[in-house]
Design an enzyme around this catalytic site. Structure first.
Site, mmCIF file in Angstrom:
data_model
loop_
_atom_site.group_PDB
_atom_site.id
_atom_site.type_symbol
_atom_site.label_atom_id
_atom_site.label_comp_id
_atom_site.label_asym_id
_atom_site.label_seq_id
_atom_site.Cartn_x
_atom_site.Cartn_y
_atom_site.Cartn_z
ATOM 1 N N LEU A 73 0.881 -1.362 0.053
ATOM 2 C CA LEU A 73 -0.028 -0.093 0.002
ATOM 3 C C LEU A 73 0.858 1.289 -0.105
ATOM 4 O O LEU A 73 0.469 2.461 -0.075
ATOM 5 C CB LEU A 73 -0.977 -0.073 1.177
ATOM 6 N N ARG A 74 2.075 1.027 0.256
ATOM 7 C CA ARG A 74 3.173 2.294 0.106
ATOM 8 C C ARG A 74 3.104 3.413 1.048
ATOM 9 O O ARG A 74 4.049 4.414 1.088
ATOM 10 C CB ARG A 74 3.129 2.811 -1.048
ATOM 11 N N ASN A 104 7.474 -2.631 3.454
ATOM 12 C CA ASN A 104 8.425 -1.839 2.993
ATOM 13 C C ASN A 104 7.939 -0.642 2.705
ATOM 14 O O ASN A 104 8.050 -0.091 1.666
ATOM 15 C CB ASN A 104 9.018 -2.922 1.726
ATOM 16 N N ASP A 162 9.500 -8.601 3.151
ATOM 17 C CA ASP A 162 9.350 -8.799 1.602
ATOM 18 C C ASP A 162 9.984 -7.843 0.989
ATOM 19 O O ASP A 162 9.965 -6.446 1.416
ATOM 20 C CB ASP A 162 7.602 -8.795 1.500
ATOM 21 N N HIS A 189 10.351 -13.972 1.915
ATOM 22 C CA HIS A 189 10.750 -13.645 0.364
ATOM 23 C C HIS A 189 11.904 -14.272 0.331
ATOM 24 O O HIS A 189 13.068 -13.889 0.717
ATOM 25 C CB HIS A 189 10.901 -12.037 0.251
ATOM 26 N N HIS A 242 5.024 -15.313 -3.012
ATOM 27 C CA HIS A 242 5.408 -15.328 -4.550
ATOM 28 C C HIS A 242 6.119 -16.452 -5.099
ATOM 29 O O HIS A 242 7.360 -16.191 -5.793
ATOM 30 C CB HIS A 242 6.065 -13.845 -5.012
ATOM 31 N N ASP A 315 0.132 -9.707 -4.870
ATOM 32 C CA ASP A 315 1.695 -8.995 -4.901
ATOM 33 C C ASP A 315 1.471 -7.593 -5.664
ATOM 34 O O ASP A 315 2.531 -7.205 -6.324
ATOM 35 C CB ASP A 315 2.677 -9.797 -5.183
ATOM 36 N N HIS A 319 3.836 1.417 -8.692
ATOM 37 C CA HIS A 319 4.973 2.121 -9.024
ATOM 38 C C HIS A 319 4.575 3.439 -9.789
ATOM 39 O O HIS A 319 3.804 3.206 -10.613
ATOM 40 C CB HIS A 319 6.343 1.426 -9.552
HETATM 41 O O1 DOR Z 1 8.537 -7.008 -7.896
HETATM 42 C C1 DOR Z 1 8.382 -6.831 -6.562
HETATM 43 N N1 DOR Z 1 7.939 -5.649 -5.914
HETATM 44 N N2 DOR Z 1 8.736 -7.726 -5.812
HETATM 45 C C2 DOR Z 1 9.097 -7.344 -4.368
HETATM 46 O O2 DOR Z 1 9.539 -8.428 -3.779
HETATM 47 C C3 DOR Z 1 8.818 -6.285 -3.946
HETATM 48 C C4 DOR Z 1 8.078 -5.304 -4.776
HETATM 49 C C5 DOR Z 1 7.850 -4.089 -4.436
HETATM 50 O O3 DOR Z 1 7.706 -3.670 -3.121
HETATM 51 O O4 DOR Z 1 7.760 -3.118 -5.320
#
Ligand code: DOR
Length: 435
Positions: A73-74, A104, A162, A189, A242, A315, A319
């Site tokens: 969710l960032r 993360n 992760d 992970h 994943h 997953d 971005h």
């Molecule tokens: O492709 C991925 N993006 N794999 C991950 O393990 C982390 C994730 C991300 O946080 O963008």
């Protein structure tokens, strides 16, 4: 206010139910599931008709609200990629009523105040249930374990670093032991960075052709093997995130045959696409672990069919254009997934790899079990988290129309069949596009 869902095909894998049923909802709970519930029946005696909203669901499929056990969710920190609100809206559009979000963020969810922030913010949005997954180590840096009990008390449902592996095997052992003593899983992970570092895609013939550095399947498999060995030694609760390779499926299958209580998930892109999707250098196909070969896809499907892979998770890794519109090597890893997950997974039903019942198990009932959530069923008394599917509805994915801030989908302009058309969380309608 009461809600009466009439005449849908109700599928609840938790009670082996697949029948035309009505569902009565009141005060956020499922009051009754029955063959013919009338507006004027027992449950309505003291109600006036205006208190009841009746929704006719003839021709629709009604299932327990979908649960995505692996979402990014960032927020906090990367709100330009996604916020709890936009992620929740994307989830609801995708038929999810609950998501578990990875730690993360910036700062990482490695302390109580971040966990509480996420819980509070999600509750204020009130679109989907959001269950935070806390970091295993401070800053997900792999050195110092976080305060598991404190994080659990604040609302964390699992622990994971992760995006990164836990390199230190002794620390992984302690983390598994400690999380297990609290009854919570570690979501691993699995990636041996000494094998994967610098890679952008699957290592093989195609990576050589494209001139991109590869990530070999053994980078994933080496750490899965390690974690299985530690899980066997400790008897702890291990969930593998994943899964993308045939070798990984084999390792997990053998471990399960030997009676280990490990669980595993894969994501829709791993059974839908192969490394060939990278041939146009579209950075939306860059994901970690990477898209693999046709043999791997076949093995993932077999693993889903025979139960080796317990769950399907999106997953969802949103971005921003600035993360993706760069040279392939420099682009961020990740695919935006909440809005396409169910429709892509329904292809497994079309291909007779899973029954609809099995698919709902993997997208709701089992994730609830793994994360100890009182969800994933349609029994009287349960929270009214319900997803309604139109299996015949065709729609075309348009990245500009996605609710998520992350437009990084490799499925742009794909026409998919089957879609969530009504998402109900806590008895409230959060998304609908009923015919
Ligand atoms: O492709 C991925 N993006 N794999 C991950 O393990 C982390 C994730 C991300 O946080 O963008």
């Amino acid at each position: 206010m009461k809600l009466l869902l009439k005449g849908g095909r109700v599928i609840d894998p938790s009670q082996d139910l697949d029948a035309k049923m009505d569902i009565l909802i009141a005060h956020g709970k499922i009051l009754e599931v029955g063959r013919k519930i009338h507006k004027h029946g027992a449950n309505f005696r003291k109600q006036t008709e205006t208190d009841i909203t009746v929704i006719n669901l003839g021709g629709m499929v009604v299932v327990p609200g979908l649960i995505d056990m692996h979402t990014h969710l960032r927020e906090p920190g990367f709100e330009y990629r996604e916020t709890i609100r936009t992620g929740s809206e994307a989830a609801s559009f995708g038929g999810f009523t609950s998501v578990a979000c990875m730690p993360n963020t910036m700062p990482a969810n490695d302390n109580r105040s971040v966990t509480e922030y996420i819980v509070r913010k999600a509750a204020a949005c009130n679109i989907v249930n959001v269950y935070p997954i806390a970091s295993i180590t401070m800053g997900s840096e792999g050195n110092v374990m976080t305060e598991f009990r404190d994080l659990r008390d604040a609302g964390a449902v699992a622990f994971s670093d992760d995006g990164k592996p836990v390199n230190n095997s002794a620390l992984m052992r302690r983390a598994l032991e400690y999380a297990s003593s609290l009854g919570l899983p570690i979501i691993s992970h699995c990636e041996d960075l000494s094998l994967s570092a610098g890679g952008s895609m699957n290592e093989g013939f195609v990576s050589t052709e494209l001139g991109l550095q590869g990530i070999p399947a053994i980078a994933e498999e080496a750490f899965i093997a390690r974690d299985i060995i530690i899980a066997e030694y400790t008897g702890a609760l291990l969930h593998i995130a994943h899964v993308s390779t045939a070798g990984a499926v084999r390792l997990i299958r053998t471990a399960k045959e030997r009676g280990l209580k490990i669980t595993a998930e894969t994501a829709p892109h791993y059974f839908t696409l192969t490394e060939d999707a990278l041939r146009e250098y579209d950075t939306c196909t860059k994901v970690n672990p990477p898209l693999r070969t046709a043999e791997d896809v076949k093995a993932i499907k077999e693993g889903l069919k025979d139960g080796t892979i317990d769950a399907i998770a999106s997953d969802h890794a949103p971005h921003a254009p600035t993360d993706k519109e760069v040279e392939f090597e420099y682009a961020a890893f990740g695919i935006t997934g909440l809005e396409t997950s169910l429709s892509l997974s329904l292809r497994l039903v079309e291909e007779s790899i899973l029954t609809l019942n099995q698919l709902i198990l993997k997208m709701s009932t089992i994730p609830a079990r793994i994360l100890n959530l009182p969800k994933g069923n349609l029994r009287a008394g349960a929270d009214a988290d319900i997803t309604v599917l139109d299996l015949n509805k065709k729609w075309t994915v348009d990245r500009a129309m996605l609710r998520s801030k992350g437009k990084n989908t490799p499925f742009h302009q794909w026409t998919l069949k089957g879609k969530p058309v009504l998402t109900i969380m806590g008895g409230g309608i959060k998304y609908q596009e009923l015919p």
